[in-house]
Design a protein around this motif. Structure first.
Motif, short mmCIF file in Angstrom:
data_model
loop_
_atom_site.label_atom_id
_atom_site.label_comp_id
_atom_site.label_asym_id
_atom_site.label_seq_id
_atom_site.Cartn_x
_atom_site.Cartn_y
_atom_site.Cartn_z
N ASN B 32 0.86 -1.06 0.18
CA ASN B 32 0.03 -0.22 0.02
C ASN B 32 0.77 0.96 -0.16
OD1 ASN B 32 -2.13 1.68 0.09
ND2 ASN B 32 -3.08 -0.13 2.32
N ASN B 34 1.46 3.92 -1.83
CA ASN B 34 0.26 4.97 -2.52
C ASN B 34 -0.40 5.54 -1.06
OD1 ASN B 34 1.01 5.37 -5.71
ND2 ASN B 34 -0.13 3.22 -5.51
N ALA B 35 -0.94 4.28 -0.63
CA ALA B 35 -1.51 5.00 0.95
C ALA B 35 -0.24 5.46 1.83
CB ALA B 35 -2.34 3.85 0.81
N GLN B 328 -11.46 -10.50 -5.59
CA GLN B 328 -10.20 -10.12 -4.53
C GLN B 328 -9.94 -9.47 -3.21
OE1 GLN B 328 -7.99 -6.60 -6.74
NE2 GLN B 328 -9.97 -6.21 -7.77
N PHE B 329 -11.78 -8.93 -3.41
CA PHE B 329 -11.97 -8.92 -1.72
C PHE B 329 -12.90 -9.37 -1.49
CE2 PHE B 329 -12.76 -4.61 -5.68
CZ PHE B 329 -11.43 -4.95 -5.71
N HIS B 346 -13.14 -0.94 -0.96
CA HIS B 346 -12.92 -1.53 -2.45
C HIS B 346 -13.18 -1.28 -3.01
CE1 HIS B 346 -11.16 -4.45 0.76
NE2 HIS B 346 -12.74 -4.47 1.60
N GLU B 349 -10.20 0.88 -4.97
CA GLU B 349 -9.31 -0.39 -5.59
C GLU B 349 -9.88 -0.88 -7.45
OE1 GLU B 349 -7.83 -2.43 -3.60
OE2 GLU B 349 -6.85 -3.16 -4.98
N GLY B 353 -7.87 1.39 -9.32
CA GLY B 353 -6.55 0.42 -8.76
C GLY B 353 -5.79 1.24 -7.88
N ASP B 354 -5.08 0.74 -7.48
CA ASP B 354 -3.63 0.95 -6.21
C ASP B 354 -3.55 2.39 -5.70
OD1 ASP B 354 -2.80 -1.26 -5.38
OD2 ASP B 354 -1.06 -1.14 -6.24
N LEU B 357 -6.91 3.89 -4.45
CA LEU B 357 -7.41 3.33 -2.94
C LEU B 357 -5.79 3.86 -1.98
CD1 LEU B 357 -7.25 0.90 -0.74
CD2 LEU B 357 -5.96 -0.70 -2.13
N GLY B 358 -5.20 4.83 -2.15
CA GLY B 358 -4.35 5.16 -2.15
C GLY B 358 -4.63 6.59 -1.55
N SER B 361 -7.97 5.99 1.14
CA SER B 361 -7.33 5.49 2.04
C SER B 361 -6.59 7.30 3.55
CB SER B 361 -5.99 4.92 2.16
OG SER B 361 -6.42 3.56 1.44
#
Lengths: 111, 550
Positions: B32, B34-35, B328-329, B346, B349, B353-354, B357-358, B361
């Protein structure tokens, strides 16, 4: 300060303004309370009505549309109040205050 | 406060964040990144703002109200940041994910507090208030008994709300960043102490403002991405949700929530009137120069918050479509990973994508920090301005002394938040949110409303009605279905309703009215006589606390 307040209290325009403001505030509050309690009571007493699709080809239900409508109505009414209050009410208010403080001698110093 | 001390605190903050980075990368194998990078960026920016703000906080007026110099637009955004807790994004999306339409009810009803606040309270509050809501009532009432009541209720409100936020934050951050729960508590508590104790309302305002912009843009982007998948036809989204959800078309219809009329009305009373009188939100009205800007703040806040709630209509159902069937979730048993509250995360994401998501978050983290900062400054003002300066020192304390108490109170509340957050770990605390809303609708709303609108209200009426209402609310909550039956394990609750607000608000209001009418003391007569002056001030703003002059 009490003397200035007293002078404003004896100004009929002040009471007219207070009445106009309170009429607008209570009318809009009434509309909002009716809309929200209507929604809450519909959930409690008429869930079947809220569950109906909007039209024969719709998945969106009356409930979803009502929910969106209640939020939109609230934003709109809030706008109406600010529009009235920040224009005509504030202008009249400034006049009343200027009048009362001028009589008292010199401009009012808010500090 | 001393610059070296602040510099040291900032260094510790950055060190702790870097430590968090090191630990998180170790635990999550850089999954994670990016987050973590965005979380660190938010922390750095907010600490830099605090450093800048600290130089501007010179008096109690700066500390509590940013000198009354925030504009209506800025304040509207900051109020949005104060109001939208993580429950608004993740909780509502999670509820829609599991129950569909019933979750949406929590988007619609709380919003009703905004128009009511505007029409009935905003003007008069701004014209009568100074730092806290107790100031408004003290304009014509006796200082000590009024402030004891409002500050005590205010602290109960803040602590209840704080526990919910801290526990939610710990759980969220440990699952998002792979941090240990206790470590997450300490980081949040520490950041709050730095923001509030050093930067006061100036730093708190900017943290809330940035959070609001992040939250609105993140939620807008998810909504846009979800709608784009259906060619911007909401109908298409809802059809897909009905196909995907185990309850099929029931996902668009009211379920069992609020099916009992008394409970429904009581819940409505709690959310509408309780939401309209929350001390940490009302306190923000004093950060603008006058009533005109206060009205503008509410109009902007209502626009942003209303817009945000509209987005939840798409985000919640979007999660049903894009998260519910995606392996995937889901865990091995087919249940959503991290619980329903993770539905919005979720979905981010799935949509972006990442990177998204980041971003989401980091938004969730900023959301919690901003709300906790607002609660902390409200609690600190109740302690230092109401309890210390007005009751303990009878209004004779110097500005510097009160400042010192404010800063220590913020530090104390931050530490208390960490301790309570750890103590309530893994407890089901969702029910605790009923406590602050019930207190607000039982004590704050009736007291403020009657003090501003009803000439005959007296101190004795407020004190008897307020304490009685507060006590009845707590008792009804304890012997109600949630605590008495579900938590303490008794067979049946003594009080049958989950939401006592309808009853406790009736008890407090009726008692205030009856006792005031019976009160014929000299003090009561003076308070009634003082209504005219208060009324003129509340209407005209003449004699109101203005913007601080520097």
């Amino acid at each position: 300060m009490h003397q200035v307040y007293d002078r404003i209290d004896r100004d009929p325009r002040f009471h007219a303004l207070a009445r106009a403001r309170s009429r607008l505030g209570w009318t809009l509050s009434g509309l909002v309370l009716v809309a929200y309690y209507g929604f809450v009571l519909a959930i409690a007493f008429a869930p079947g009505w809220l569950a109906r699709p909007l039209g024969p080809d719709n998945t969106v239900t009356v409930g979803i549309a009502t929910g969106l409508g209640v939020i939109a109505l609230s934003v709109a009414l809030t706008g109406v109040y600010v529009w009235r209050a920040n224009r005509s009410f504030d202008r009249t208010n400034a006049d009343i205050v200027a009048n009362a403080t001028r009589v008292a001698g010199g401009p009012y110093d808010a500090g | 406060m001393k610059k070296p001390l602040l510099a040291a605190a900032l260094l510790i903050g950055m060190g702790a964040s870097l430590g968090a980075l090191a630990q998180a990368t170790g635990v999550t194998d850089g999954m994670n990144m990016n987050a973590i990078a965005m979380f660190l960026a938010f922390v750095m920016v907010s600490l830099w703002i605090t450093y800048w703000a600290a130089g501007r906080v010179k008096s109690t007026s700066d500390f509590y109200t940013a000198g009354g110099q925030i504009s209506g637009f800025q304040n509207g955004l900051a109020i949005t940041g104060d109001w939208c807790s993580s429950a608004a994004l993740m909780g509502i999306a999670g509820l829609i994910y599991t129950t569909g339409f019933d979750g949406l009810i929590y988007s619609v009803i709380p919003f009703g507090a905004w128009p009511l606040m505007m029409f009935l309270l905003a003007d008069r509050l701004r014209n009568l208030g100074k730092f806290t809501i107790a100031d408004i009532v003290s304009v014509r009432m006796a200082r000590v008994p009024i402030r004891s009541l409002i500050a005590s209720a205010g602290l109960a409100f803040v602590v209840g709300y704080l526990i919910v936020q801290m526990v939610g934050a710990g759980t969220l951050i440990s699952s998002l960043f792979g941090l240990k729960y206790e470590y997450a508590q300490v980081i949040i508590g520490f950041l709050i102490i730095v923001y509030v104790a050093f930067g006061g309302m100036v730093a708190t305002t900017y943290v809330q403002l940035i959070k609001a912009v992040l939250l609105l843009s993140g939620a807008s982007f998810i909504t846009f991405a979800v709608l784009a998948k259906f060619g911007f036809s909401p109908e298409g989204l809802y059809e897909a949700a009905v196909t995907n959800h185990p309850t099929a078309e029931k996902v668009m219809q009211p379920g069992g929530l609020l099916s009992d009329p008394i409970n429904a009305i009581s819940c409505g009373v709690m959310l509408l009137f309780g939401g309209a009188a929350m001390p940490h939100v009302l306190m923000r009205f004093f950060t603008v120069p006058d009533a005109k800007e206060a009205r503008r703040s509410v109009a902007w806040a209502a626009t942003f918050i209303g817009y945000f709630y509209l987005l939840t209509f798409v985000i919640g159902y979007g999660a049903v479509v894009f998260v519910m069937k995606d392996p995937q979730f889901l865990d091995a048993a087919g249940v959503i990973k991290g619980g329903a509250n993770m539905a919005a995360i979720h979905l981010a994401e799935a949509m972006g994508g990442d990177l998204l998501l980041g971003f989401i978050s980091a938004v969730a983290f900023a959301t919690i920090v901003a709300v906790v900062a607002g609660l902390t400054i409200a609690g600190a003002s109740a302690i230092s301005h109401d309890l210390y300066a007005n009751i303990l020192r009878h209004g004779r304390a110097s500005d510097a002394e009160v400042m010192k108490v404010s800063r220590f109170a913020s530090i104390g509340l931050g530490i208390l938040g960490i301790i309570l957050g750890i103590a309530f770990k893994e407890e089901n605390i969702a029910y605790l949110i009923v406590l602050p809303f019930t207190i607000s609708s039982t004590v704050f709303f009736p007291v403020l409303f009657l003090a501003m609108y009803w000439r005959r209200l007296t101190t004795t009426g407020i004190v008897v009605g307020g304490w009685l209402g507060l006590a009845s609310a707590v008792v009804m909550l304890v012997v109600g279905p949630t605590i008495w039956k579900d938590i303490l394990g008794h067979a049946a609750p003594i009080f049958p309703y989950k939401y006592p607000a309808l009853f406790s608000m009736a008890i407090s209001s009726v008692t205030m009215i009856v006792v005031s009418l019976l009160d014929n003391s000299a003090r009561a007569r003076a308070e009634v006589a003082a209504f005219d002056d208060q009324f003129v001030r509340s209407q005209t703003g003449l004699g109101a606390e203005g913007a601080a002059r520097h």
